[in-house]
Write a protein that holds these residues in place. Structure first.
Motif, PDB file in Angstrom:
ATOM      1  N   ARG A 173       3.815  -1.485 -11.034  1.00 15.53           N
ATOM      2  CA  ARG A 173       5.011  -1.274 -10.477  1.00 15.53           C
ATOM      3  C   ARG A 173       4.684  -2.420  -8.473  1.00 15.53           C
ATOM      4  O   ARG A 173       5.368  -3.301  -8.677  1.00 15.53           O
ATOM      5  N   GLN A 174       3.352  -2.078  -8.246  1.00 16.15           N
ATOM      6  CA  GLN A 174       3.130  -3.248  -7.493  1.00 16.15           C
ATOM      7  C   GLN A 174       2.833  -5.016  -7.573  1.00 16.15           C
ATOM      8  O   GLN A 174       3.937  -5.832  -7.426  1.00 16.15           O
ATOM      9  N   GLU A 175       2.636  -4.698  -8.827  1.00 16.40           N
ATOM     10  CA  GLU A 175       2.511  -6.123 -10.029  1.00 16.40           C
ATOM     11  C   GLU A 175       4.357  -7.004 -10.185  1.00 16.40           C
ATOM     12  O   GLU A 175       4.992  -7.736  -9.716  1.00 16.40           O
ATOM     13  N   GLN A 176       4.693  -5.894 -10.682  1.00 16.13           N
ATOM     14  CA  GLN A 176       6.030  -5.902 -11.507  1.00 16.13           C
ATOM     15  C   GLN A 176       7.080  -6.870  -9.664  1.00 16.13           C
ATOM     16  O   GLN A 176       8.000  -7.233  -9.887  1.00 16.13           O
ATOM     17  N   VAL A 177       6.992  -5.886  -8.782  1.00 14.39           N
ATOM     18  CA  VAL A 177       7.567  -5.744  -7.566  1.00 14.39           C
ATOM     19  C   VAL A 177       7.372  -7.676  -6.785  1.00 14.39           C
ATOM     20  O   VAL A 177       8.436  -8.334  -6.649  1.00 14.39           O
ATOM     21  N   TRP A 178       5.815  -7.845  -6.794  1.00 14.30           N
ATOM     22  CA  TRP A 178       5.384  -9.369  -6.720  1.00 14.30           C
ATOM     23  C   TRP A 178       6.211 -10.314  -7.677  1.00 14.30           C
ATOM     24  O   TRP A 178       6.717 -11.410  -7.377  1.00 14.30           O
ATOM     25  N   GLU A 179       5.822  -9.811  -8.962  1.00 16.64           N
ATOM     26  CA  GLU A 179       6.633 -11.333 -10.170  1.00 16.64           C
ATOM     27  C   GLU A 179       7.824 -11.442  -9.929  1.00 16.64           C
ATOM     28  O   GLU A 179       8.104 -12.401  -9.742  1.00 16.64           O
ATOM     29  N   ALA A 180       9.090 -10.425  -9.139  1.00 19.34           N
ATOM     30  CA  ALA A 180      10.232 -10.084  -8.604  1.00 19.34           C
ATOM     31  C   ALA A 180      10.416 -11.214  -7.863  1.00 19.34           C
ATOM     32  O   ALA A 180      11.725 -12.314  -7.461  1.00 19.34           O
ATOM     33  N   ILE A 181       9.814 -11.139  -6.697  1.00 23.04           N
ATOM     34  CA  ILE A 181      10.326 -11.952  -5.389  1.00 23.04           C
ATOM     35  C   ILE A 181       9.517 -13.216  -4.981  1.00 23.04           C
ATOM     36  O   ILE A 181       9.600 -13.883  -4.269  1.00 23.04           O
ATOM     37  N   LYS A 182       7.923 -13.155  -5.630  1.00 22.06           N
ATOM     38  CA  LYS A 182       6.652 -14.360  -5.431  1.00 22.06           C
ATOM     39  C   LYS A 182       7.668 -15.703  -5.503  1.00 22.06           C
ATOM     40  O   LYS A 182       6.620 -16.569  -4.882  1.00 22.06           O
ATOM     41  N   ASP A 183       8.621 -16.093  -6.292  1.00 23.04           N
ATOM     42  CA  ASP A 183       9.750 -17.443  -6.227  1.00 23.04           C
ATOM     43  C   ASP A 183      10.419 -17.458  -5.674  1.00 23.04           C
ATOM     44  O   ASP A 183      11.264 -18.162  -5.576  1.00 23.04           O
ATOM     45  N   GLY A 184      11.257 -15.897  -5.087  1.00 20.55           N
ATOM     46  CA  GLY A 184      12.234 -16.099  -4.036  1.00 20.55           C
ATOM     47  C   GLY A 184      11.735 -16.007  -2.400  1.00 20.55           C
ATOM     48  O   GLY A 184      10.712 -16.178  -2.318  1.00 20.55           O
ATOM     49  N   TRP A 185      12.970 -16.058  -1.946  1.00 22.46           N
ATOM     50  CA  TRP A 185      12.905 -16.636  -0.099  1.00 22.46           C
ATOM     51  C   TRP A 185      13.041 -15.657   0.563  1.00 22.46           C
ATOM     52  O   TRP A 185      12.002 -15.346   1.303  1.00 22.46           O
ATOM     53  N   GLN A 186      13.354 -13.906  -0.255  1.00 18.81           N
ATOM     54  CA  GLN A 186      13.317 -12.759   0.634  1.00 18.81           C
ATOM     55  C   GLN A 186      11.514 -12.370   0.183  1.00 18.81           C
ATOM     56  O   GLN A 186      11.627 -11.669  -1.239  1.00 18.81           O
TER      57      GLN A 186
ATOM     58  N   THR B 156       0.951  -1.561  -0.279  1.00 17.92           N
ATOM     59  CA  THR B 156       0.032  -0.235   0.364  1.00 17.92           C
ATOM     60  C   THR B 156       1.288   1.117   0.045  1.00 17.92           C
ATOM     61  O   THR B 156      -0.131   2.187  -0.225  1.00 17.92           O
ATOM     62  N   VAL B 157       2.359   1.496   0.029  1.00 16.65           N
ATOM     63  CA  VAL B 157       3.028   2.315   0.027  1.00 16.65           C
ATOM     64  C   VAL B 157       2.906   3.058  -1.189  1.00 16.65           C
ATOM     65  O   VAL B 157       3.133   4.531  -1.424  1.00 16.65           O
ATOM     66  N   SER B 158       2.467   1.886  -2.399  1.00 12.20           N
ATOM     67  CA  SER B 158       2.898   2.763  -2.737  1.00 12.20           C
ATOM     68  C   SER B 158       1.630   2.735  -4.190  1.00 12.20           C
ATOM     69  O   SER B 158       0.783   1.171  -4.018  1.00 12.20           O
ATOM     70  N   SER B 159       0.520   3.823  -4.979  1.00  6.61           N
ATOM     71  CA  SER B 159      -0.727   3.131  -5.522  1.00  6.61           C
ATOM     72  C   SER B 159      -0.076   3.125  -6.939  1.00  6.61           C
ATOM     73  O   SER B 159      -1.330   2.217  -7.846  1.00  6.61           O
ATOM     74  N   ASP B 160       0.769   2.400  -7.848  1.00  4.79           N
ATOM     75  CA  ASP B 160       1.309   2.342  -8.509  1.00  4.79           C
ATOM     76  C   ASP B 160       0.844   0.906  -9.174  1.00  4.79           C
ATOM     77  O   ASP B 160       1.570   0.076  -8.799  1.00  4.79           O
ATOM     78  N   HIS B 161      -0.216   0.186  -9.923  1.00  7.47           N
ATOM     79  CA  HIS B 161      -0.743  -1.266  -9.984  1.00  7.47           C
ATOM     80  C   HIS B 161       0.315  -1.741 -10.889  1.00  7.47           C
ATOM     81  O   HIS B 161       1.622  -3.001  -9.808  1.00  7.47           O
TER      82      HIS B 161
ATOM     83  N   HIS C 132      11.634  -5.613   2.815  1.00 11.76           N
ATOM     84  CA  HIS C 132      11.763  -6.165   1.512  1.00 11.76           C
ATOM     85  C   HIS C 132      10.958  -5.185   0.722  1.00 11.76           C
ATOM     86  O   HIS C 132      11.377  -4.860  -0.917  1.00 11.76           O
ATOM     87  N   ILE C 133       9.959  -5.218   0.444  1.00 16.90           N
ATOM     88  CA  ILE C 133       8.345  -5.240  -0.347  1.00 16.90           C
ATOM     89  C   ILE C 133       8.862  -3.339  -0.425  1.00 16.90           C
ATOM     90  O   ILE C 133       8.062  -3.113  -1.428  1.00 16.90           O
ATOM     91  N   ARG C 134       8.635  -3.348   0.366  1.00 17.93           N
ATOM     92  CA  ARG C 134       8.774  -1.525   0.876  1.00 17.93           C
ATOM     93  C   ARG C 134       9.537  -0.914   0.452  1.00 17.93           C
ATOM     94  O   ARG C 134       9.411  -0.062  -0.614  1.00 17.93           O
ATOM     95  N   ARG C 135      10.877  -1.439   0.446  1.00 15.09           N
ATOM     96  CA  ARG C 135      11.782  -0.915  -0.131  1.00 15.09           C
ATOM     97  C   ARG C 135      12.192  -0.912  -1.215  1.00 15.09           C
ATOM     98  O   ARG C 135      12.947  -0.649  -2.180  1.00 15.09           O
ATOM     99  N   MET C 136      11.731  -1.939  -2.031  1.00 15.79           N
ATOM    100  CA  MET C 136      11.817  -2.122  -3.500  1.00 15.79           C
ATOM    101  C   MET C 136      10.789  -1.471  -4.228  1.00 15.79           C
ATOM    102  O   MET C 136      10.899  -0.610  -5.392  1.00 15.79           O
TER     103      MET C 136
END
Length: 713
Positions: free
Chosen positions: A194-207, A187-192, A212-216
């Motif tokens: 960008r939110q989906e980009q971040v989730w795609e980048a981390i969903k299969d990782g351990w972090q 919720t720190v960003s309203s850009d959908h 970490h989500i807020r930092r990205m």
């Protein structure tokens, strides 16, 4: 023969006077939890009794009903009704909706009480958010919703803030694909996108931790605690159109300022105002910067100013403050903790005493005329002003022995300090002269402007790639082969998983451009046919003819094109300089392969997208390249605002492009300058009213004057 299914019989429901009800001693709830009795009573008074009580007849020693009923399930509701009765808000004989079970049932009353509490499913936070959202849409304020449910208004705001999360991520959360803490971090960003980009980048990782989500999501922003933000003020930043990202779920120290370029500009403008004020004191130079390197004053002579003596009144005030400070310290010396008002008062006294000690020094006017000032921002965001530094080249010449009058270079008279000296002001190492006195040199383009220009080019490249399936196939194959056989190859200008690339900076006109409209229209046409089911999508793709498949491939590949400029980061995060070079080189290759022409794509230099964002030398350079030297000479006397407007008209049909939008010649690596033909014949590049020649010299002079007048309008 089939066995008949035995039907169950539900307990009957009826209204029972409240004074006929008693709380069962078999009720399992002993410890208070959840909503208090007082809050539940207020809820019943507001909405009525939403859920009936479960009761069982009380039997006497002979097993006969006594007319009283005990409550094994619904004890909190019973106590809330009891409280309302004590407050005279409910009558003793008021009917209470009850479900009456059989007194001779084989089910223990303890079991009824236990199961009533165990089978209660808590409301999912997403359902709570949707309910709050529906109530707000129907006119209830956040404060009214909070009051209705006896919760803090921040809880309501937090739940409503979930509306800023992408619907795709909300669906993942609803299916237990992510935790609530992770969802709240988005919720720190309203850009959908960008939110989906971040989730795609981390969903299969351990972090996947929330921090970490807020930092990205905030990696390109500036914290509100940053000294630049403190110096300018978040209110001033927002007043200038800046957006602040805030986190309602965690302490964010004021949030994150999204537009770093705007913040830097505001810092420079405020430093310029301060530098102008200090320059009015008569100093020879003023250097202003966000910060100076350690030892920046090395080699300079520091002036020793005279401190102005305090007046009798100021001395008395200082003495009174010291006495008050000593008295308060002695009075609370044994206290473990100072009261808030005493602690605040001691802080006020300390600041007042420090102001007496930090009084500005007085310098000799002759020294001021050869010395300068450093203006910067301290780590806490406060202004730092260091006056009185003399550069070696500004030192007065040593007097000849026995002569009290210093000589002027090349003469015998005394050194004359000018009555009015204009200080040389630099901001961040760059001269900050008035626009009429700008240097002739051409400065680099502002970083944000380059990013905006390359965003235009990226969008045009996407449109061009989608219209050239053969190039899209080559681009995709090139990327796949590079990833397969060249494992260390840079990412380049195509993201392998082809996700929509986020434009960190873009001009307002980008969304209304022809390319944006074409891409949206093409995407809509494909989207009308793409099946939602995964298997259906596979089957649909399998039955497409080769030409249609290529068109669809080109459309999808185009969304992964990334020709954006961004600042290289040598420390690992973001893109390296080598990676950026490869990206931009591939973008040039794509532009040549698709025949992309930014002029044909509709880009024209305007005051808003270029000319009003660069210096006067840059404007004149553009006009020289696009419309010829003569046109540039006719507007070089104008103020910057008028010059930019006139340059927009002169360049309208010339096909001139700034460097970031030009196509690089693969042979020599130099950008191909559009409008080069203007240099060969200036008259051909000028508008008619500037290029007409008269029959005689007098006519030429009149027409030149008329043209000059029109250009200055």
């Amino acid at each position: 023969m089939a066995t008949a299914v035995q039907k169950i019989t539900l307990s009957s429901a009826r209204d029972i006077p409240f004074n006929k009800l008693v709380l069962s001693q078999s009720n399992v709830r002993r410890v208070k939890a959840g909503v208090s009795t007082e809050e539940l009573a207020e809820s019943i008074a507001r909405r009525g009794l939403i859920q009936s009580l479960h009761v069982r007849p009380v039997l006497d020693a002979d097993g006969a009903e006594t007319g009283m009923f005990e409550v094994p399930a619904g004890g909190r509701r019973y106590r809330a009704l009891e409280l309302l009765m004590k407050q005279k808000r409910l009558g003793k004989t008021a009917p209470v909706p009850c479900v009456v079970s059989d007194a001779h049932s084989g089910v223990l009353i303890d079991e009824v009480s236990l199961v009533e509490n165990m089978e209660r499913a808590p409301l999912h936070p997403l359902d709570q958010f949707r309910a709050f959202q529906a109530m707000r849409d129907k006119g209830m304020t956040e404060e009214a919703i909070a009051a209705a449910f006896f919760i803090d208004v921040n809880v309501v705001k937090q739940r409503l803030r979930l509306v800023s999360v992408s619907p795709a991520l909300l669906a993942i959360y609803a299916d237990d694909g992510m935790k609530l803490e992770q969802l709240m971090a988005f919720t720190v960003s309203s850009d959908h996108d960008r939110q989906e980009q971040v989730w795609e980048a981390i969903k299969d990782g351990w972090q996947k931790e929330p921090y970490h989500i807020r930092r990205m999501l905030t990696e390109t922003t500036v914290r509100a605690a940053d000294k630049r933000a403190v110096f300018v003020g978040v209110e001033a930043y927002e007043a200038a159109g800046g957006i602040v990202l805030r986190d309602l779920f965690e302490s964010d120290d004021g949030g994150w300022l999204q537009d770093a370029g705007l913040l830097d500009r505001l810092v420079a403008e405020k430093l310029k105002i301060v530098a102008d004020e200090i320059a009015g004191e008569g100093w020879k130079w003023v250097e202003a910067a966000l910060s100076f390197p350690y030892g920046h004053e090395r080699g300079l002579r520091e002036l020793v100013g005279a401190t102005v003596d305090l007046t009798e009144e100021e001395r008395a005030t200082r003495e009174a403050l010291r006495n008050e400070y000593d008295r308060l310290e002695a009075e609370y010396a044994e206290a473990d903790e100072l009261p808030d008002e005493i602690d605040a008062r001691l802080g006020e006294i300390e600041q007042a005493l420090e102001a007496f000690e930090q009084r500005p020094a007085i310098y000799d006017p002759a020294d001021i005329a050869i010395a300068g000032v450093f203006v910067s921002v301290d780590s806490d965001g406060s202004l730092s002003v260091d006056r009185g530094y003399v550069r070696p080249e500004d030192e007065r010449p040593v007097d000849a022995e026995g002569d009290d009058t210093p000589e002027v270079d090349g003469g015998d008279g005394p050194v004359a300090t000018p009555a009015v000296q204009r200080a040389v002001i630099t901001i961040g190492g760059q001269p900050a002269e008035p626009e009429d006195d700008e240097e002739d040199g051409v400065k680099p383009l502002p970083e944000r402007l380059v990013i905006e220009l390359t965003a235009h080019r990226t969008l045009a490249l996407r449109n061009a790639v989608a219209e050239h399936p053969d190039v899209a196939m080559t681009l995709l194959l090139h990327k796949l082969v590079s990833d397969t056989f060249r494992h260390t190859a840079p990412t380049g200008c195509l993201e392998a998983n082809v996700r929509h690339i986020f434009f960190s900076a873009q001009s307002e006109e980008l969304k209304d451009s022809a390319q944006a409209s074409e891409i949206a229209e093409r995407h809509g046409r494909w989207g009308d046919h793409v099946p939602a089911d995964d298997q259906a999508l596979w089957d649909w793709l399998s039955h497409l003819d080769d030409g249609t498949r290529l068109d669809l491939l080109a459309h999808c590949v185009s969304f992964g094109v990334n020709a954006l400029f961004e600042r290289p980061n040598p420390y690992g995060s973001g893109v390296s300089q080598h990676g950026l070079d490869v990206r931009l080189a591939q973008a040039d290759r794509l532009a040549r392969a698709t025949g992309l022409d930014m002029v044909a794509a509709g880009w024209k230099p305007t005051v808003g997208n270029y000319l009003g964002r660069v210096t006067k030398p840059r404007i004149l350079e553009a006009v020289r390249e696009g419309a010829g030297q003569r046109a540039a000479g006719l507007i070089d006397h104008l103020k910057k605002g008028d010059m930019a407007k006139e340059a927009e008209r002169l360049l309208a049909d010339t096909g001139w492009l700034p460097e970031p939008l030009r196509l690089v010649d693969p042979d020599d690596g130099q950008a191909i300058e559009p409008g080069a033909e203007a240099d060969a014949g200036d008259d051909a590049a000028l508008p008619d009213f500037l290029s007409e020649d008269g029959d005689d010299e007098e006519t030429d002079e009149i027409e030149d004057e008329d043209a000059l007048t029109i250009a200055a309008e």
